[in-house]
Scaffold this motif. Structure first.
Motif, short mmCIF file in Angstrom:
data_model
loop_
_atom_site.label_atom_id
_atom_site.label_comp_id
_atom_site.label_asym_id
_atom_site.label_seq_id
_atom_site.Cartn_x
_atom_site.Cartn_y
_atom_site.Cartn_z
N SER A 1 8.04 6.49 -7.67
CA SER A 1 7.33 5.32 -8.21
C SER A 1 6.43 5.72 -9.38
CB SER A 1 6.49 4.65 -7.10
OG SER A 1 7.33 4.17 -6.07
N ARG B 1 6.53 4.19 -13.14
CA ARG B 1 5.35 3.66 -13.83
C ARG B 1 5.17 4.32 -15.20
NH1 ARG B 1 1.40 -0.58 -13.10
NH2 ARG B 1 0.71 -0.51 -15.26
N VAL C 1 5.93 -4.75 -9.03
CA VAL C 1 6.58 -3.93 -8.01
C VAL C 1 7.02 -4.83 -6.86
CG1 VAL C 1 6.33 -2.01 -6.40
CG2 VAL C 1 5.15 -1.96 -8.61
N GLU D 1 11.36 -1.10 -5.21
CA GLU D 1 11.06 0.15 -4.50
C GLU D 1 12.00 0.32 -3.32
OE1 GLU D 1 7.01 0.83 -3.39
OE2 GLU D 1 6.70 1.97 -5.23
#
Length: 454
Positions: free
Chosen positions: A176, A180, A195, A222
């Protein structure tokens, strides 16, 4: 090769090696330790390709690239640097360098890239890399190992591409975080970063609401292969509704999406929509040399009041020899706890040993790879390495590099399992002790005799 190469590096050995190698290859070479001299040569119209270091006695090589591009827009510049961070990679791309190599570089690889740059120079095709706009402050990705250099290069390549990006890797490896960074360093960075986890999908309203929130920013799914089928269908509809002017889509997954699809954990229609660039994060065990850098980084970021401010050398070695099944996340939490509980300003080996001994005996989370045979895993990684080079072949010496990649973790893990006892390790591996000692030296493996911590 045919052409003139301008070499700028303050290291005399590097200048000598490059001059000899390029001359043998048929090039004319002008080498200097001064950026001022390099820029004078460029201004005089000399050279077909430039190879320059970043940190020079009289300036920064990256800062000269815009001037070179303005004066000689068709002159390819290859940047080499010992500052092997993602910021250096991104800045080289932003400054429109033709190519970037971290030090220490593979000479045959550099020669191959120089030949390609000379060909571009002859065709006067420009040789520009993608244009990215990094934020100038610190970035959260830390590591100077070869695996992380590959990650940095891939991040630089996909920053402003519109295709989806899938980030794969073990739990806690930083998937993650990389997603980003891709958003924050791209030309979408002023737009929202949304997200969508399983819980977020459950709470989200109409597709129009999600698209309105994301705008032309980025949407991250995710652990996409862990989403229930109903939510995966929502993801398909979301991507279809976004259109050409909608957000960019990224996804993270502990397993490769093709394997997830084969096992029925990922919808085929979602796989085909997400099948863009794949960025595989190495486990912390695969980049042991980064553990010290990461530990010191997390210690400097510790929020604990009166926290320790340094590690004893033996403490860093103890951290380096742990297997870190929870990867970077586990290391960060461990360092935070050590900073809070340390009895002095320096964290000792004993304190690290106690902290690691208290860790639960977790197996690494490998997703679908847990039952994969070693030969299958090696074949998969070798194929990915070839794919990274596109239509070109990897640099010569592949056999030795692959063997090194296999030998290094095997010997390090065996040494860890035997508490650093080389005699026991040699017996375990079925090697002669002298052979093991030579391999330890050749692979630059640090050995510390100690009581096992696990």
């Amino acid at each position: 090769m045919d052409g003139t190469v301008l070499v700028a590096d303050d290291d005399r050995t590097i200048r000598t090696v490059l001059t000899q190698a390029l001359t043998r290859a048929g090039c004319k070479v002008q080498a200097t330790s001064s950026l001022t001299t390099l820029m004078r040569w460029v201004g005089e119209g000399l050279g077909d390709v430039v190879i320059t270091d970043v940190m020079m006695p009289d300036g920064n090589g990256l800062e000269m690239l815009p001037k070179i591009a303005a004066d000689r827009p068709d002159l390819p510049v290859i940047v080499i640097s010992a500052q092997n961070t993602i910021m250096t990679t991104i800045k080289a791309a932003e400054a429109e360098a033709f190519d970037y190599l971290p030090k220490p570089f593979d000479l045959p690889d550099l020669m191959k890239r120089t030949a390609k740059a000379l060909e571009v120079s002859r065709k006067r095709g420009g040789g520009r890399a993608m244009n990215v706009s990094p934020e100038p402050n610190e970035l959260p990705l830390v590591g100077r190992s070869v695996p992380m250099q590959e990650v940095y290069k891939l991040v630089a390549r996909v920053l402003n591409a519109n295709l989806p990006v899938i980030v794969t890797g073990e739990s806690g490896a930083g998937k993650s975080l990389v997603a980003r960074v891709i958003h924050d360093m791209s030309d979408r960075r002023t737009q929202p970063f949304v997200v969508l986890t399983e819980s977020a999908f459950g709470k989200s309203g109409a597709l129009a609401d999600v698209l309105a929130e994301a705008g032309q920013g980025t949407v991250l799914f995710e652990e996409i292969s862990d989403l229930p089928d109903a939510y995966q269908m929502k993801a398909v509809h979301l991507m279809d509704a976004a259109g050409r002017n909608g957000p960019r889509f990224l996804a993270t997954s502990q397993m490769e999406l093709s394997q997830a699809m084969a096992q029925g954990k990922l919808r085929n229609d979602l796989f085909y929509r997400l099948d863009g660039a794949v960025l595989s994060l190495p486990s912390l065990r695969a980049r042991v040399e980064d553990i010290g850098l990461l530990a010191e980084h997390f210690l400097s970021q510790s929020r604990a009041t009166g926290a320790a401010h340094s590690f004893a050398p033996a403490a860093l070695e103890a951290l380096r020899h742990y297997s870190w099944p929870g990867n970077v996340r586990q290391l960060a939490n461990t360092v935070e706890r050590l900073a809070l509980t340390a009895r002095s300003g320096e964290i000792s080996e004993t304190e690290v040993g106690s902290a690691l001994a208290a860790q639960p005996a977790l197996a690494p989370s490998l997703g679908s790879l847990s039952d994969e045979k070693l030969a299958e895993s090696v074949a998969r990684h070798v194929k990915r390495y070839f794919d990274l080079h596109g239509d070109a072949l990897p640099p010569p010496g592949l056999y030795a590099r692959i063997l090194r990649e296999l030998e290094l973790p095997l010997i390090e893990i065996a040494l860890d399992a035997t508490g650093g006892n080389q005699a026991k390790c040699a017996d375990l591996l079925g090697l002669n002790r002298n052979t093991l000692r030579k391999k330890i030296t050749d692979l630059d493996i640090s050995v510390t005799r100690r009581r096992k911590l696990m």
